[in-house]
Design a protein around this motif. Sequence first.
Motif, PDB file in Angstrom:
ATOM      1  N   HIS A  27      -9.763   6.000  12.051  1.00  0.00           N
ATOM      2  CA  HIS A  27      -9.672   5.168  10.844  1.00  0.00           C
ATOM      3  C   HIS A  27     -10.190   5.920   9.614  1.00  0.00           C
ATOM      4  N   TYR A  29     -10.081   9.192   9.125  1.00  0.00           N
ATOM      5  CA  TYR A  29      -9.054  10.163   8.741  1.00  0.00           C
ATOM      6  C   TYR A  29      -7.894   9.473   8.018  1.00  0.00           C
ATOM      7  N   ALA A  30      -7.482   8.326   8.541  1.00  0.00           N
ATOM      8  CA  ALA A  30      -6.355   7.607   7.932  1.00  0.00           C
ATOM      9  C   ALA A  30      -6.695   7.150   6.515  1.00  0.00           C
ATOM     10  N   TYR A  33      -6.417  10.014   4.023  1.00  0.00           N
ATOM     11  CA  TYR A  33      -5.108  10.673   3.933  1.00  0.00           C
ATOM     12  C   TYR A  33      -4.970  11.895   4.850  1.00  0.00           C
ATOM     13  N   GLN A  34      -5.840  12.001   5.837  1.00  0.00           N
ATOM     14  CA  GLN A  34      -5.745  13.104   6.804  1.00  0.00           C
ATOM     15  C   GLN A  34      -4.969  12.590   8.024  1.00  0.00           C
ATOM     16  N   TYR A  35      -3.671  12.377   7.800  1.00  0.00           N
ATOM     17  CA  TYR A  35      -2.891  11.623   8.774  1.00  0.00           C
ATOM     18  C   TYR A  35      -2.677  12.376  10.085  1.00  0.00           C
ATOM     19  N   ASP A  36      -2.548  13.684  10.044  1.00  0.00           N
ATOM     20  CA  ASP A  36      -2.372  14.440  11.285  1.00  0.00           C
ATOM     21  C   ASP A  36      -3.595  14.296  12.184  1.00  0.00           C
ATOM     22  N   ALA A  38      -5.754  11.850  12.000  1.00  0.00           N
ATOM     23  CA  ALA A  38      -5.825  10.445  12.392  1.00  0.00           C
ATOM     24  C   ALA A  38      -4.951  10.183  13.607  1.00  0.00           C
ATOM     25  N   ILE A  39      -3.743  10.708  13.580  1.00  0.00           N
ATOM     26  CA  ILE A  39      -2.809  10.509  14.696  1.00  0.00           C
ATOM     27  C   ILE A  39      -3.376  11.102  15.979  1.00  0.00           C
ATOM     28  N   TYR A  59      -2.219   3.346  13.040  1.00  0.00           N
ATOM     29  CA  TYR A  59      -1.504   4.427  13.726  1.00  0.00           C
ATOM     30  C   TYR A  59      -0.056   4.505  13.237  1.00  0.00           C
ATOM     31  N   SER A  62       0.102   5.927   9.743  1.00  0.00           N
ATOM     32  CA  SER A  62      -0.114   7.378   9.753  1.00  0.00           C
ATOM     33  C   SER A  62       1.144   8.105  10.201  1.00  0.00           C
ATOM     34  N   GLU A  65       3.570   8.214   7.381  1.00  0.00           N
ATOM     35  CA  GLU A  65       3.203   9.158   6.326  1.00  0.00           C
ATOM     36  C   GLU A  65       3.534  10.599   6.685  1.00  0.00           C
TER      37      GLU A  65
END
Length: 330
Positions: A27, A29-30, A33-36, A38-39, A59, A62, A65
């Motif tokens: 959460h 990371y998401a 904006y650090q979506y990779d 976060a995933i 999820y 992300s 995005e």
Amino acid sequence: MPKKKYITKENVIMFPGTLERFKTQAHHYAENYQYDLAIEAFEKVLAYEEGDEQLLSAYAFSLFEVKRFEEARAICEELFAMGTDMYIEVMELYLSTCMELREFQHVEAIISQLMTENVIPPQSFEQFEHIRALNGRIAASERNKEEQTHVEEQLDESNYLLDAFFEQSLLKQVQLLRTLQQTNVRPIAKRLKNIIESEDVHPMVQSIALYILVEQEVSIYVEVSKFGHTELVNTATLVLPENMEIVARVLELVENKLEQEVSTCDMVQYLIARHVLVTYPFAWFDYEAEELVEGYIDYVHQMFGHPAQSNSELQNFFAELEKFSELPEA
């Protein structure tokens, strides 16, 4: 002292608190904006337990995005199946993924159904209207691109070489030019210029070729000769015939004078549209708007059996324009 519980899967031991740490990280990371990242964290959690709606929705967002649209849509569908209190938010994301996947008809069908069933709360109605409008614009743009690509694939530029072009019937010449309205004509602009300037060209064919260059704002100098008049024009600076001031003035006067004669007004407007095109870019040359209006009304009245009222020179001019406005069928 109670024993600590360990989570195991496929012989991998997950220490107590590790999953919660992954959730918190995911959460975090998401939200930043650090979506990779976060995933990656979300997927570590989902490898050991089913996600709740908060985790799955974050999820899915992300995934969206980072343009993993198929996977994002699948997670949204999972949320719908399990039932979610975040239905509207998830639906907006779902529709966005479908638009990215070019499923425009599906998006339109879903929104129409939601509106028909009054599922959308008042505070979200404007947002769904916005999504619907955006979907329609993108769908129309995609259709136009497909049509243009289809035309470009079929376009044979050799058809617009002078000898090949004028070997065709007048009707075929017009058809060849009409196909260009759905494609970029800049690569063959000089060939269109040669057609317009040819001594063999029909005035209506000249006008259509010229119209296409003007409509696409192609900058090229063309010498136009028709009905005894010659002028060098730049197609990037010309206005389209329907936007010419003299045309607007004539049409305004016609509507005012024929307010009580609907059939005559319709016929006059029809003739004006034809004649303006065939004389383009000269319109009616040196005739004044008031004289033209009286002449057209008289011309149409004569069609209905009334005696002539205006000068014969103008009536002959209209008759000549009519002759060149009619193209043979073959």
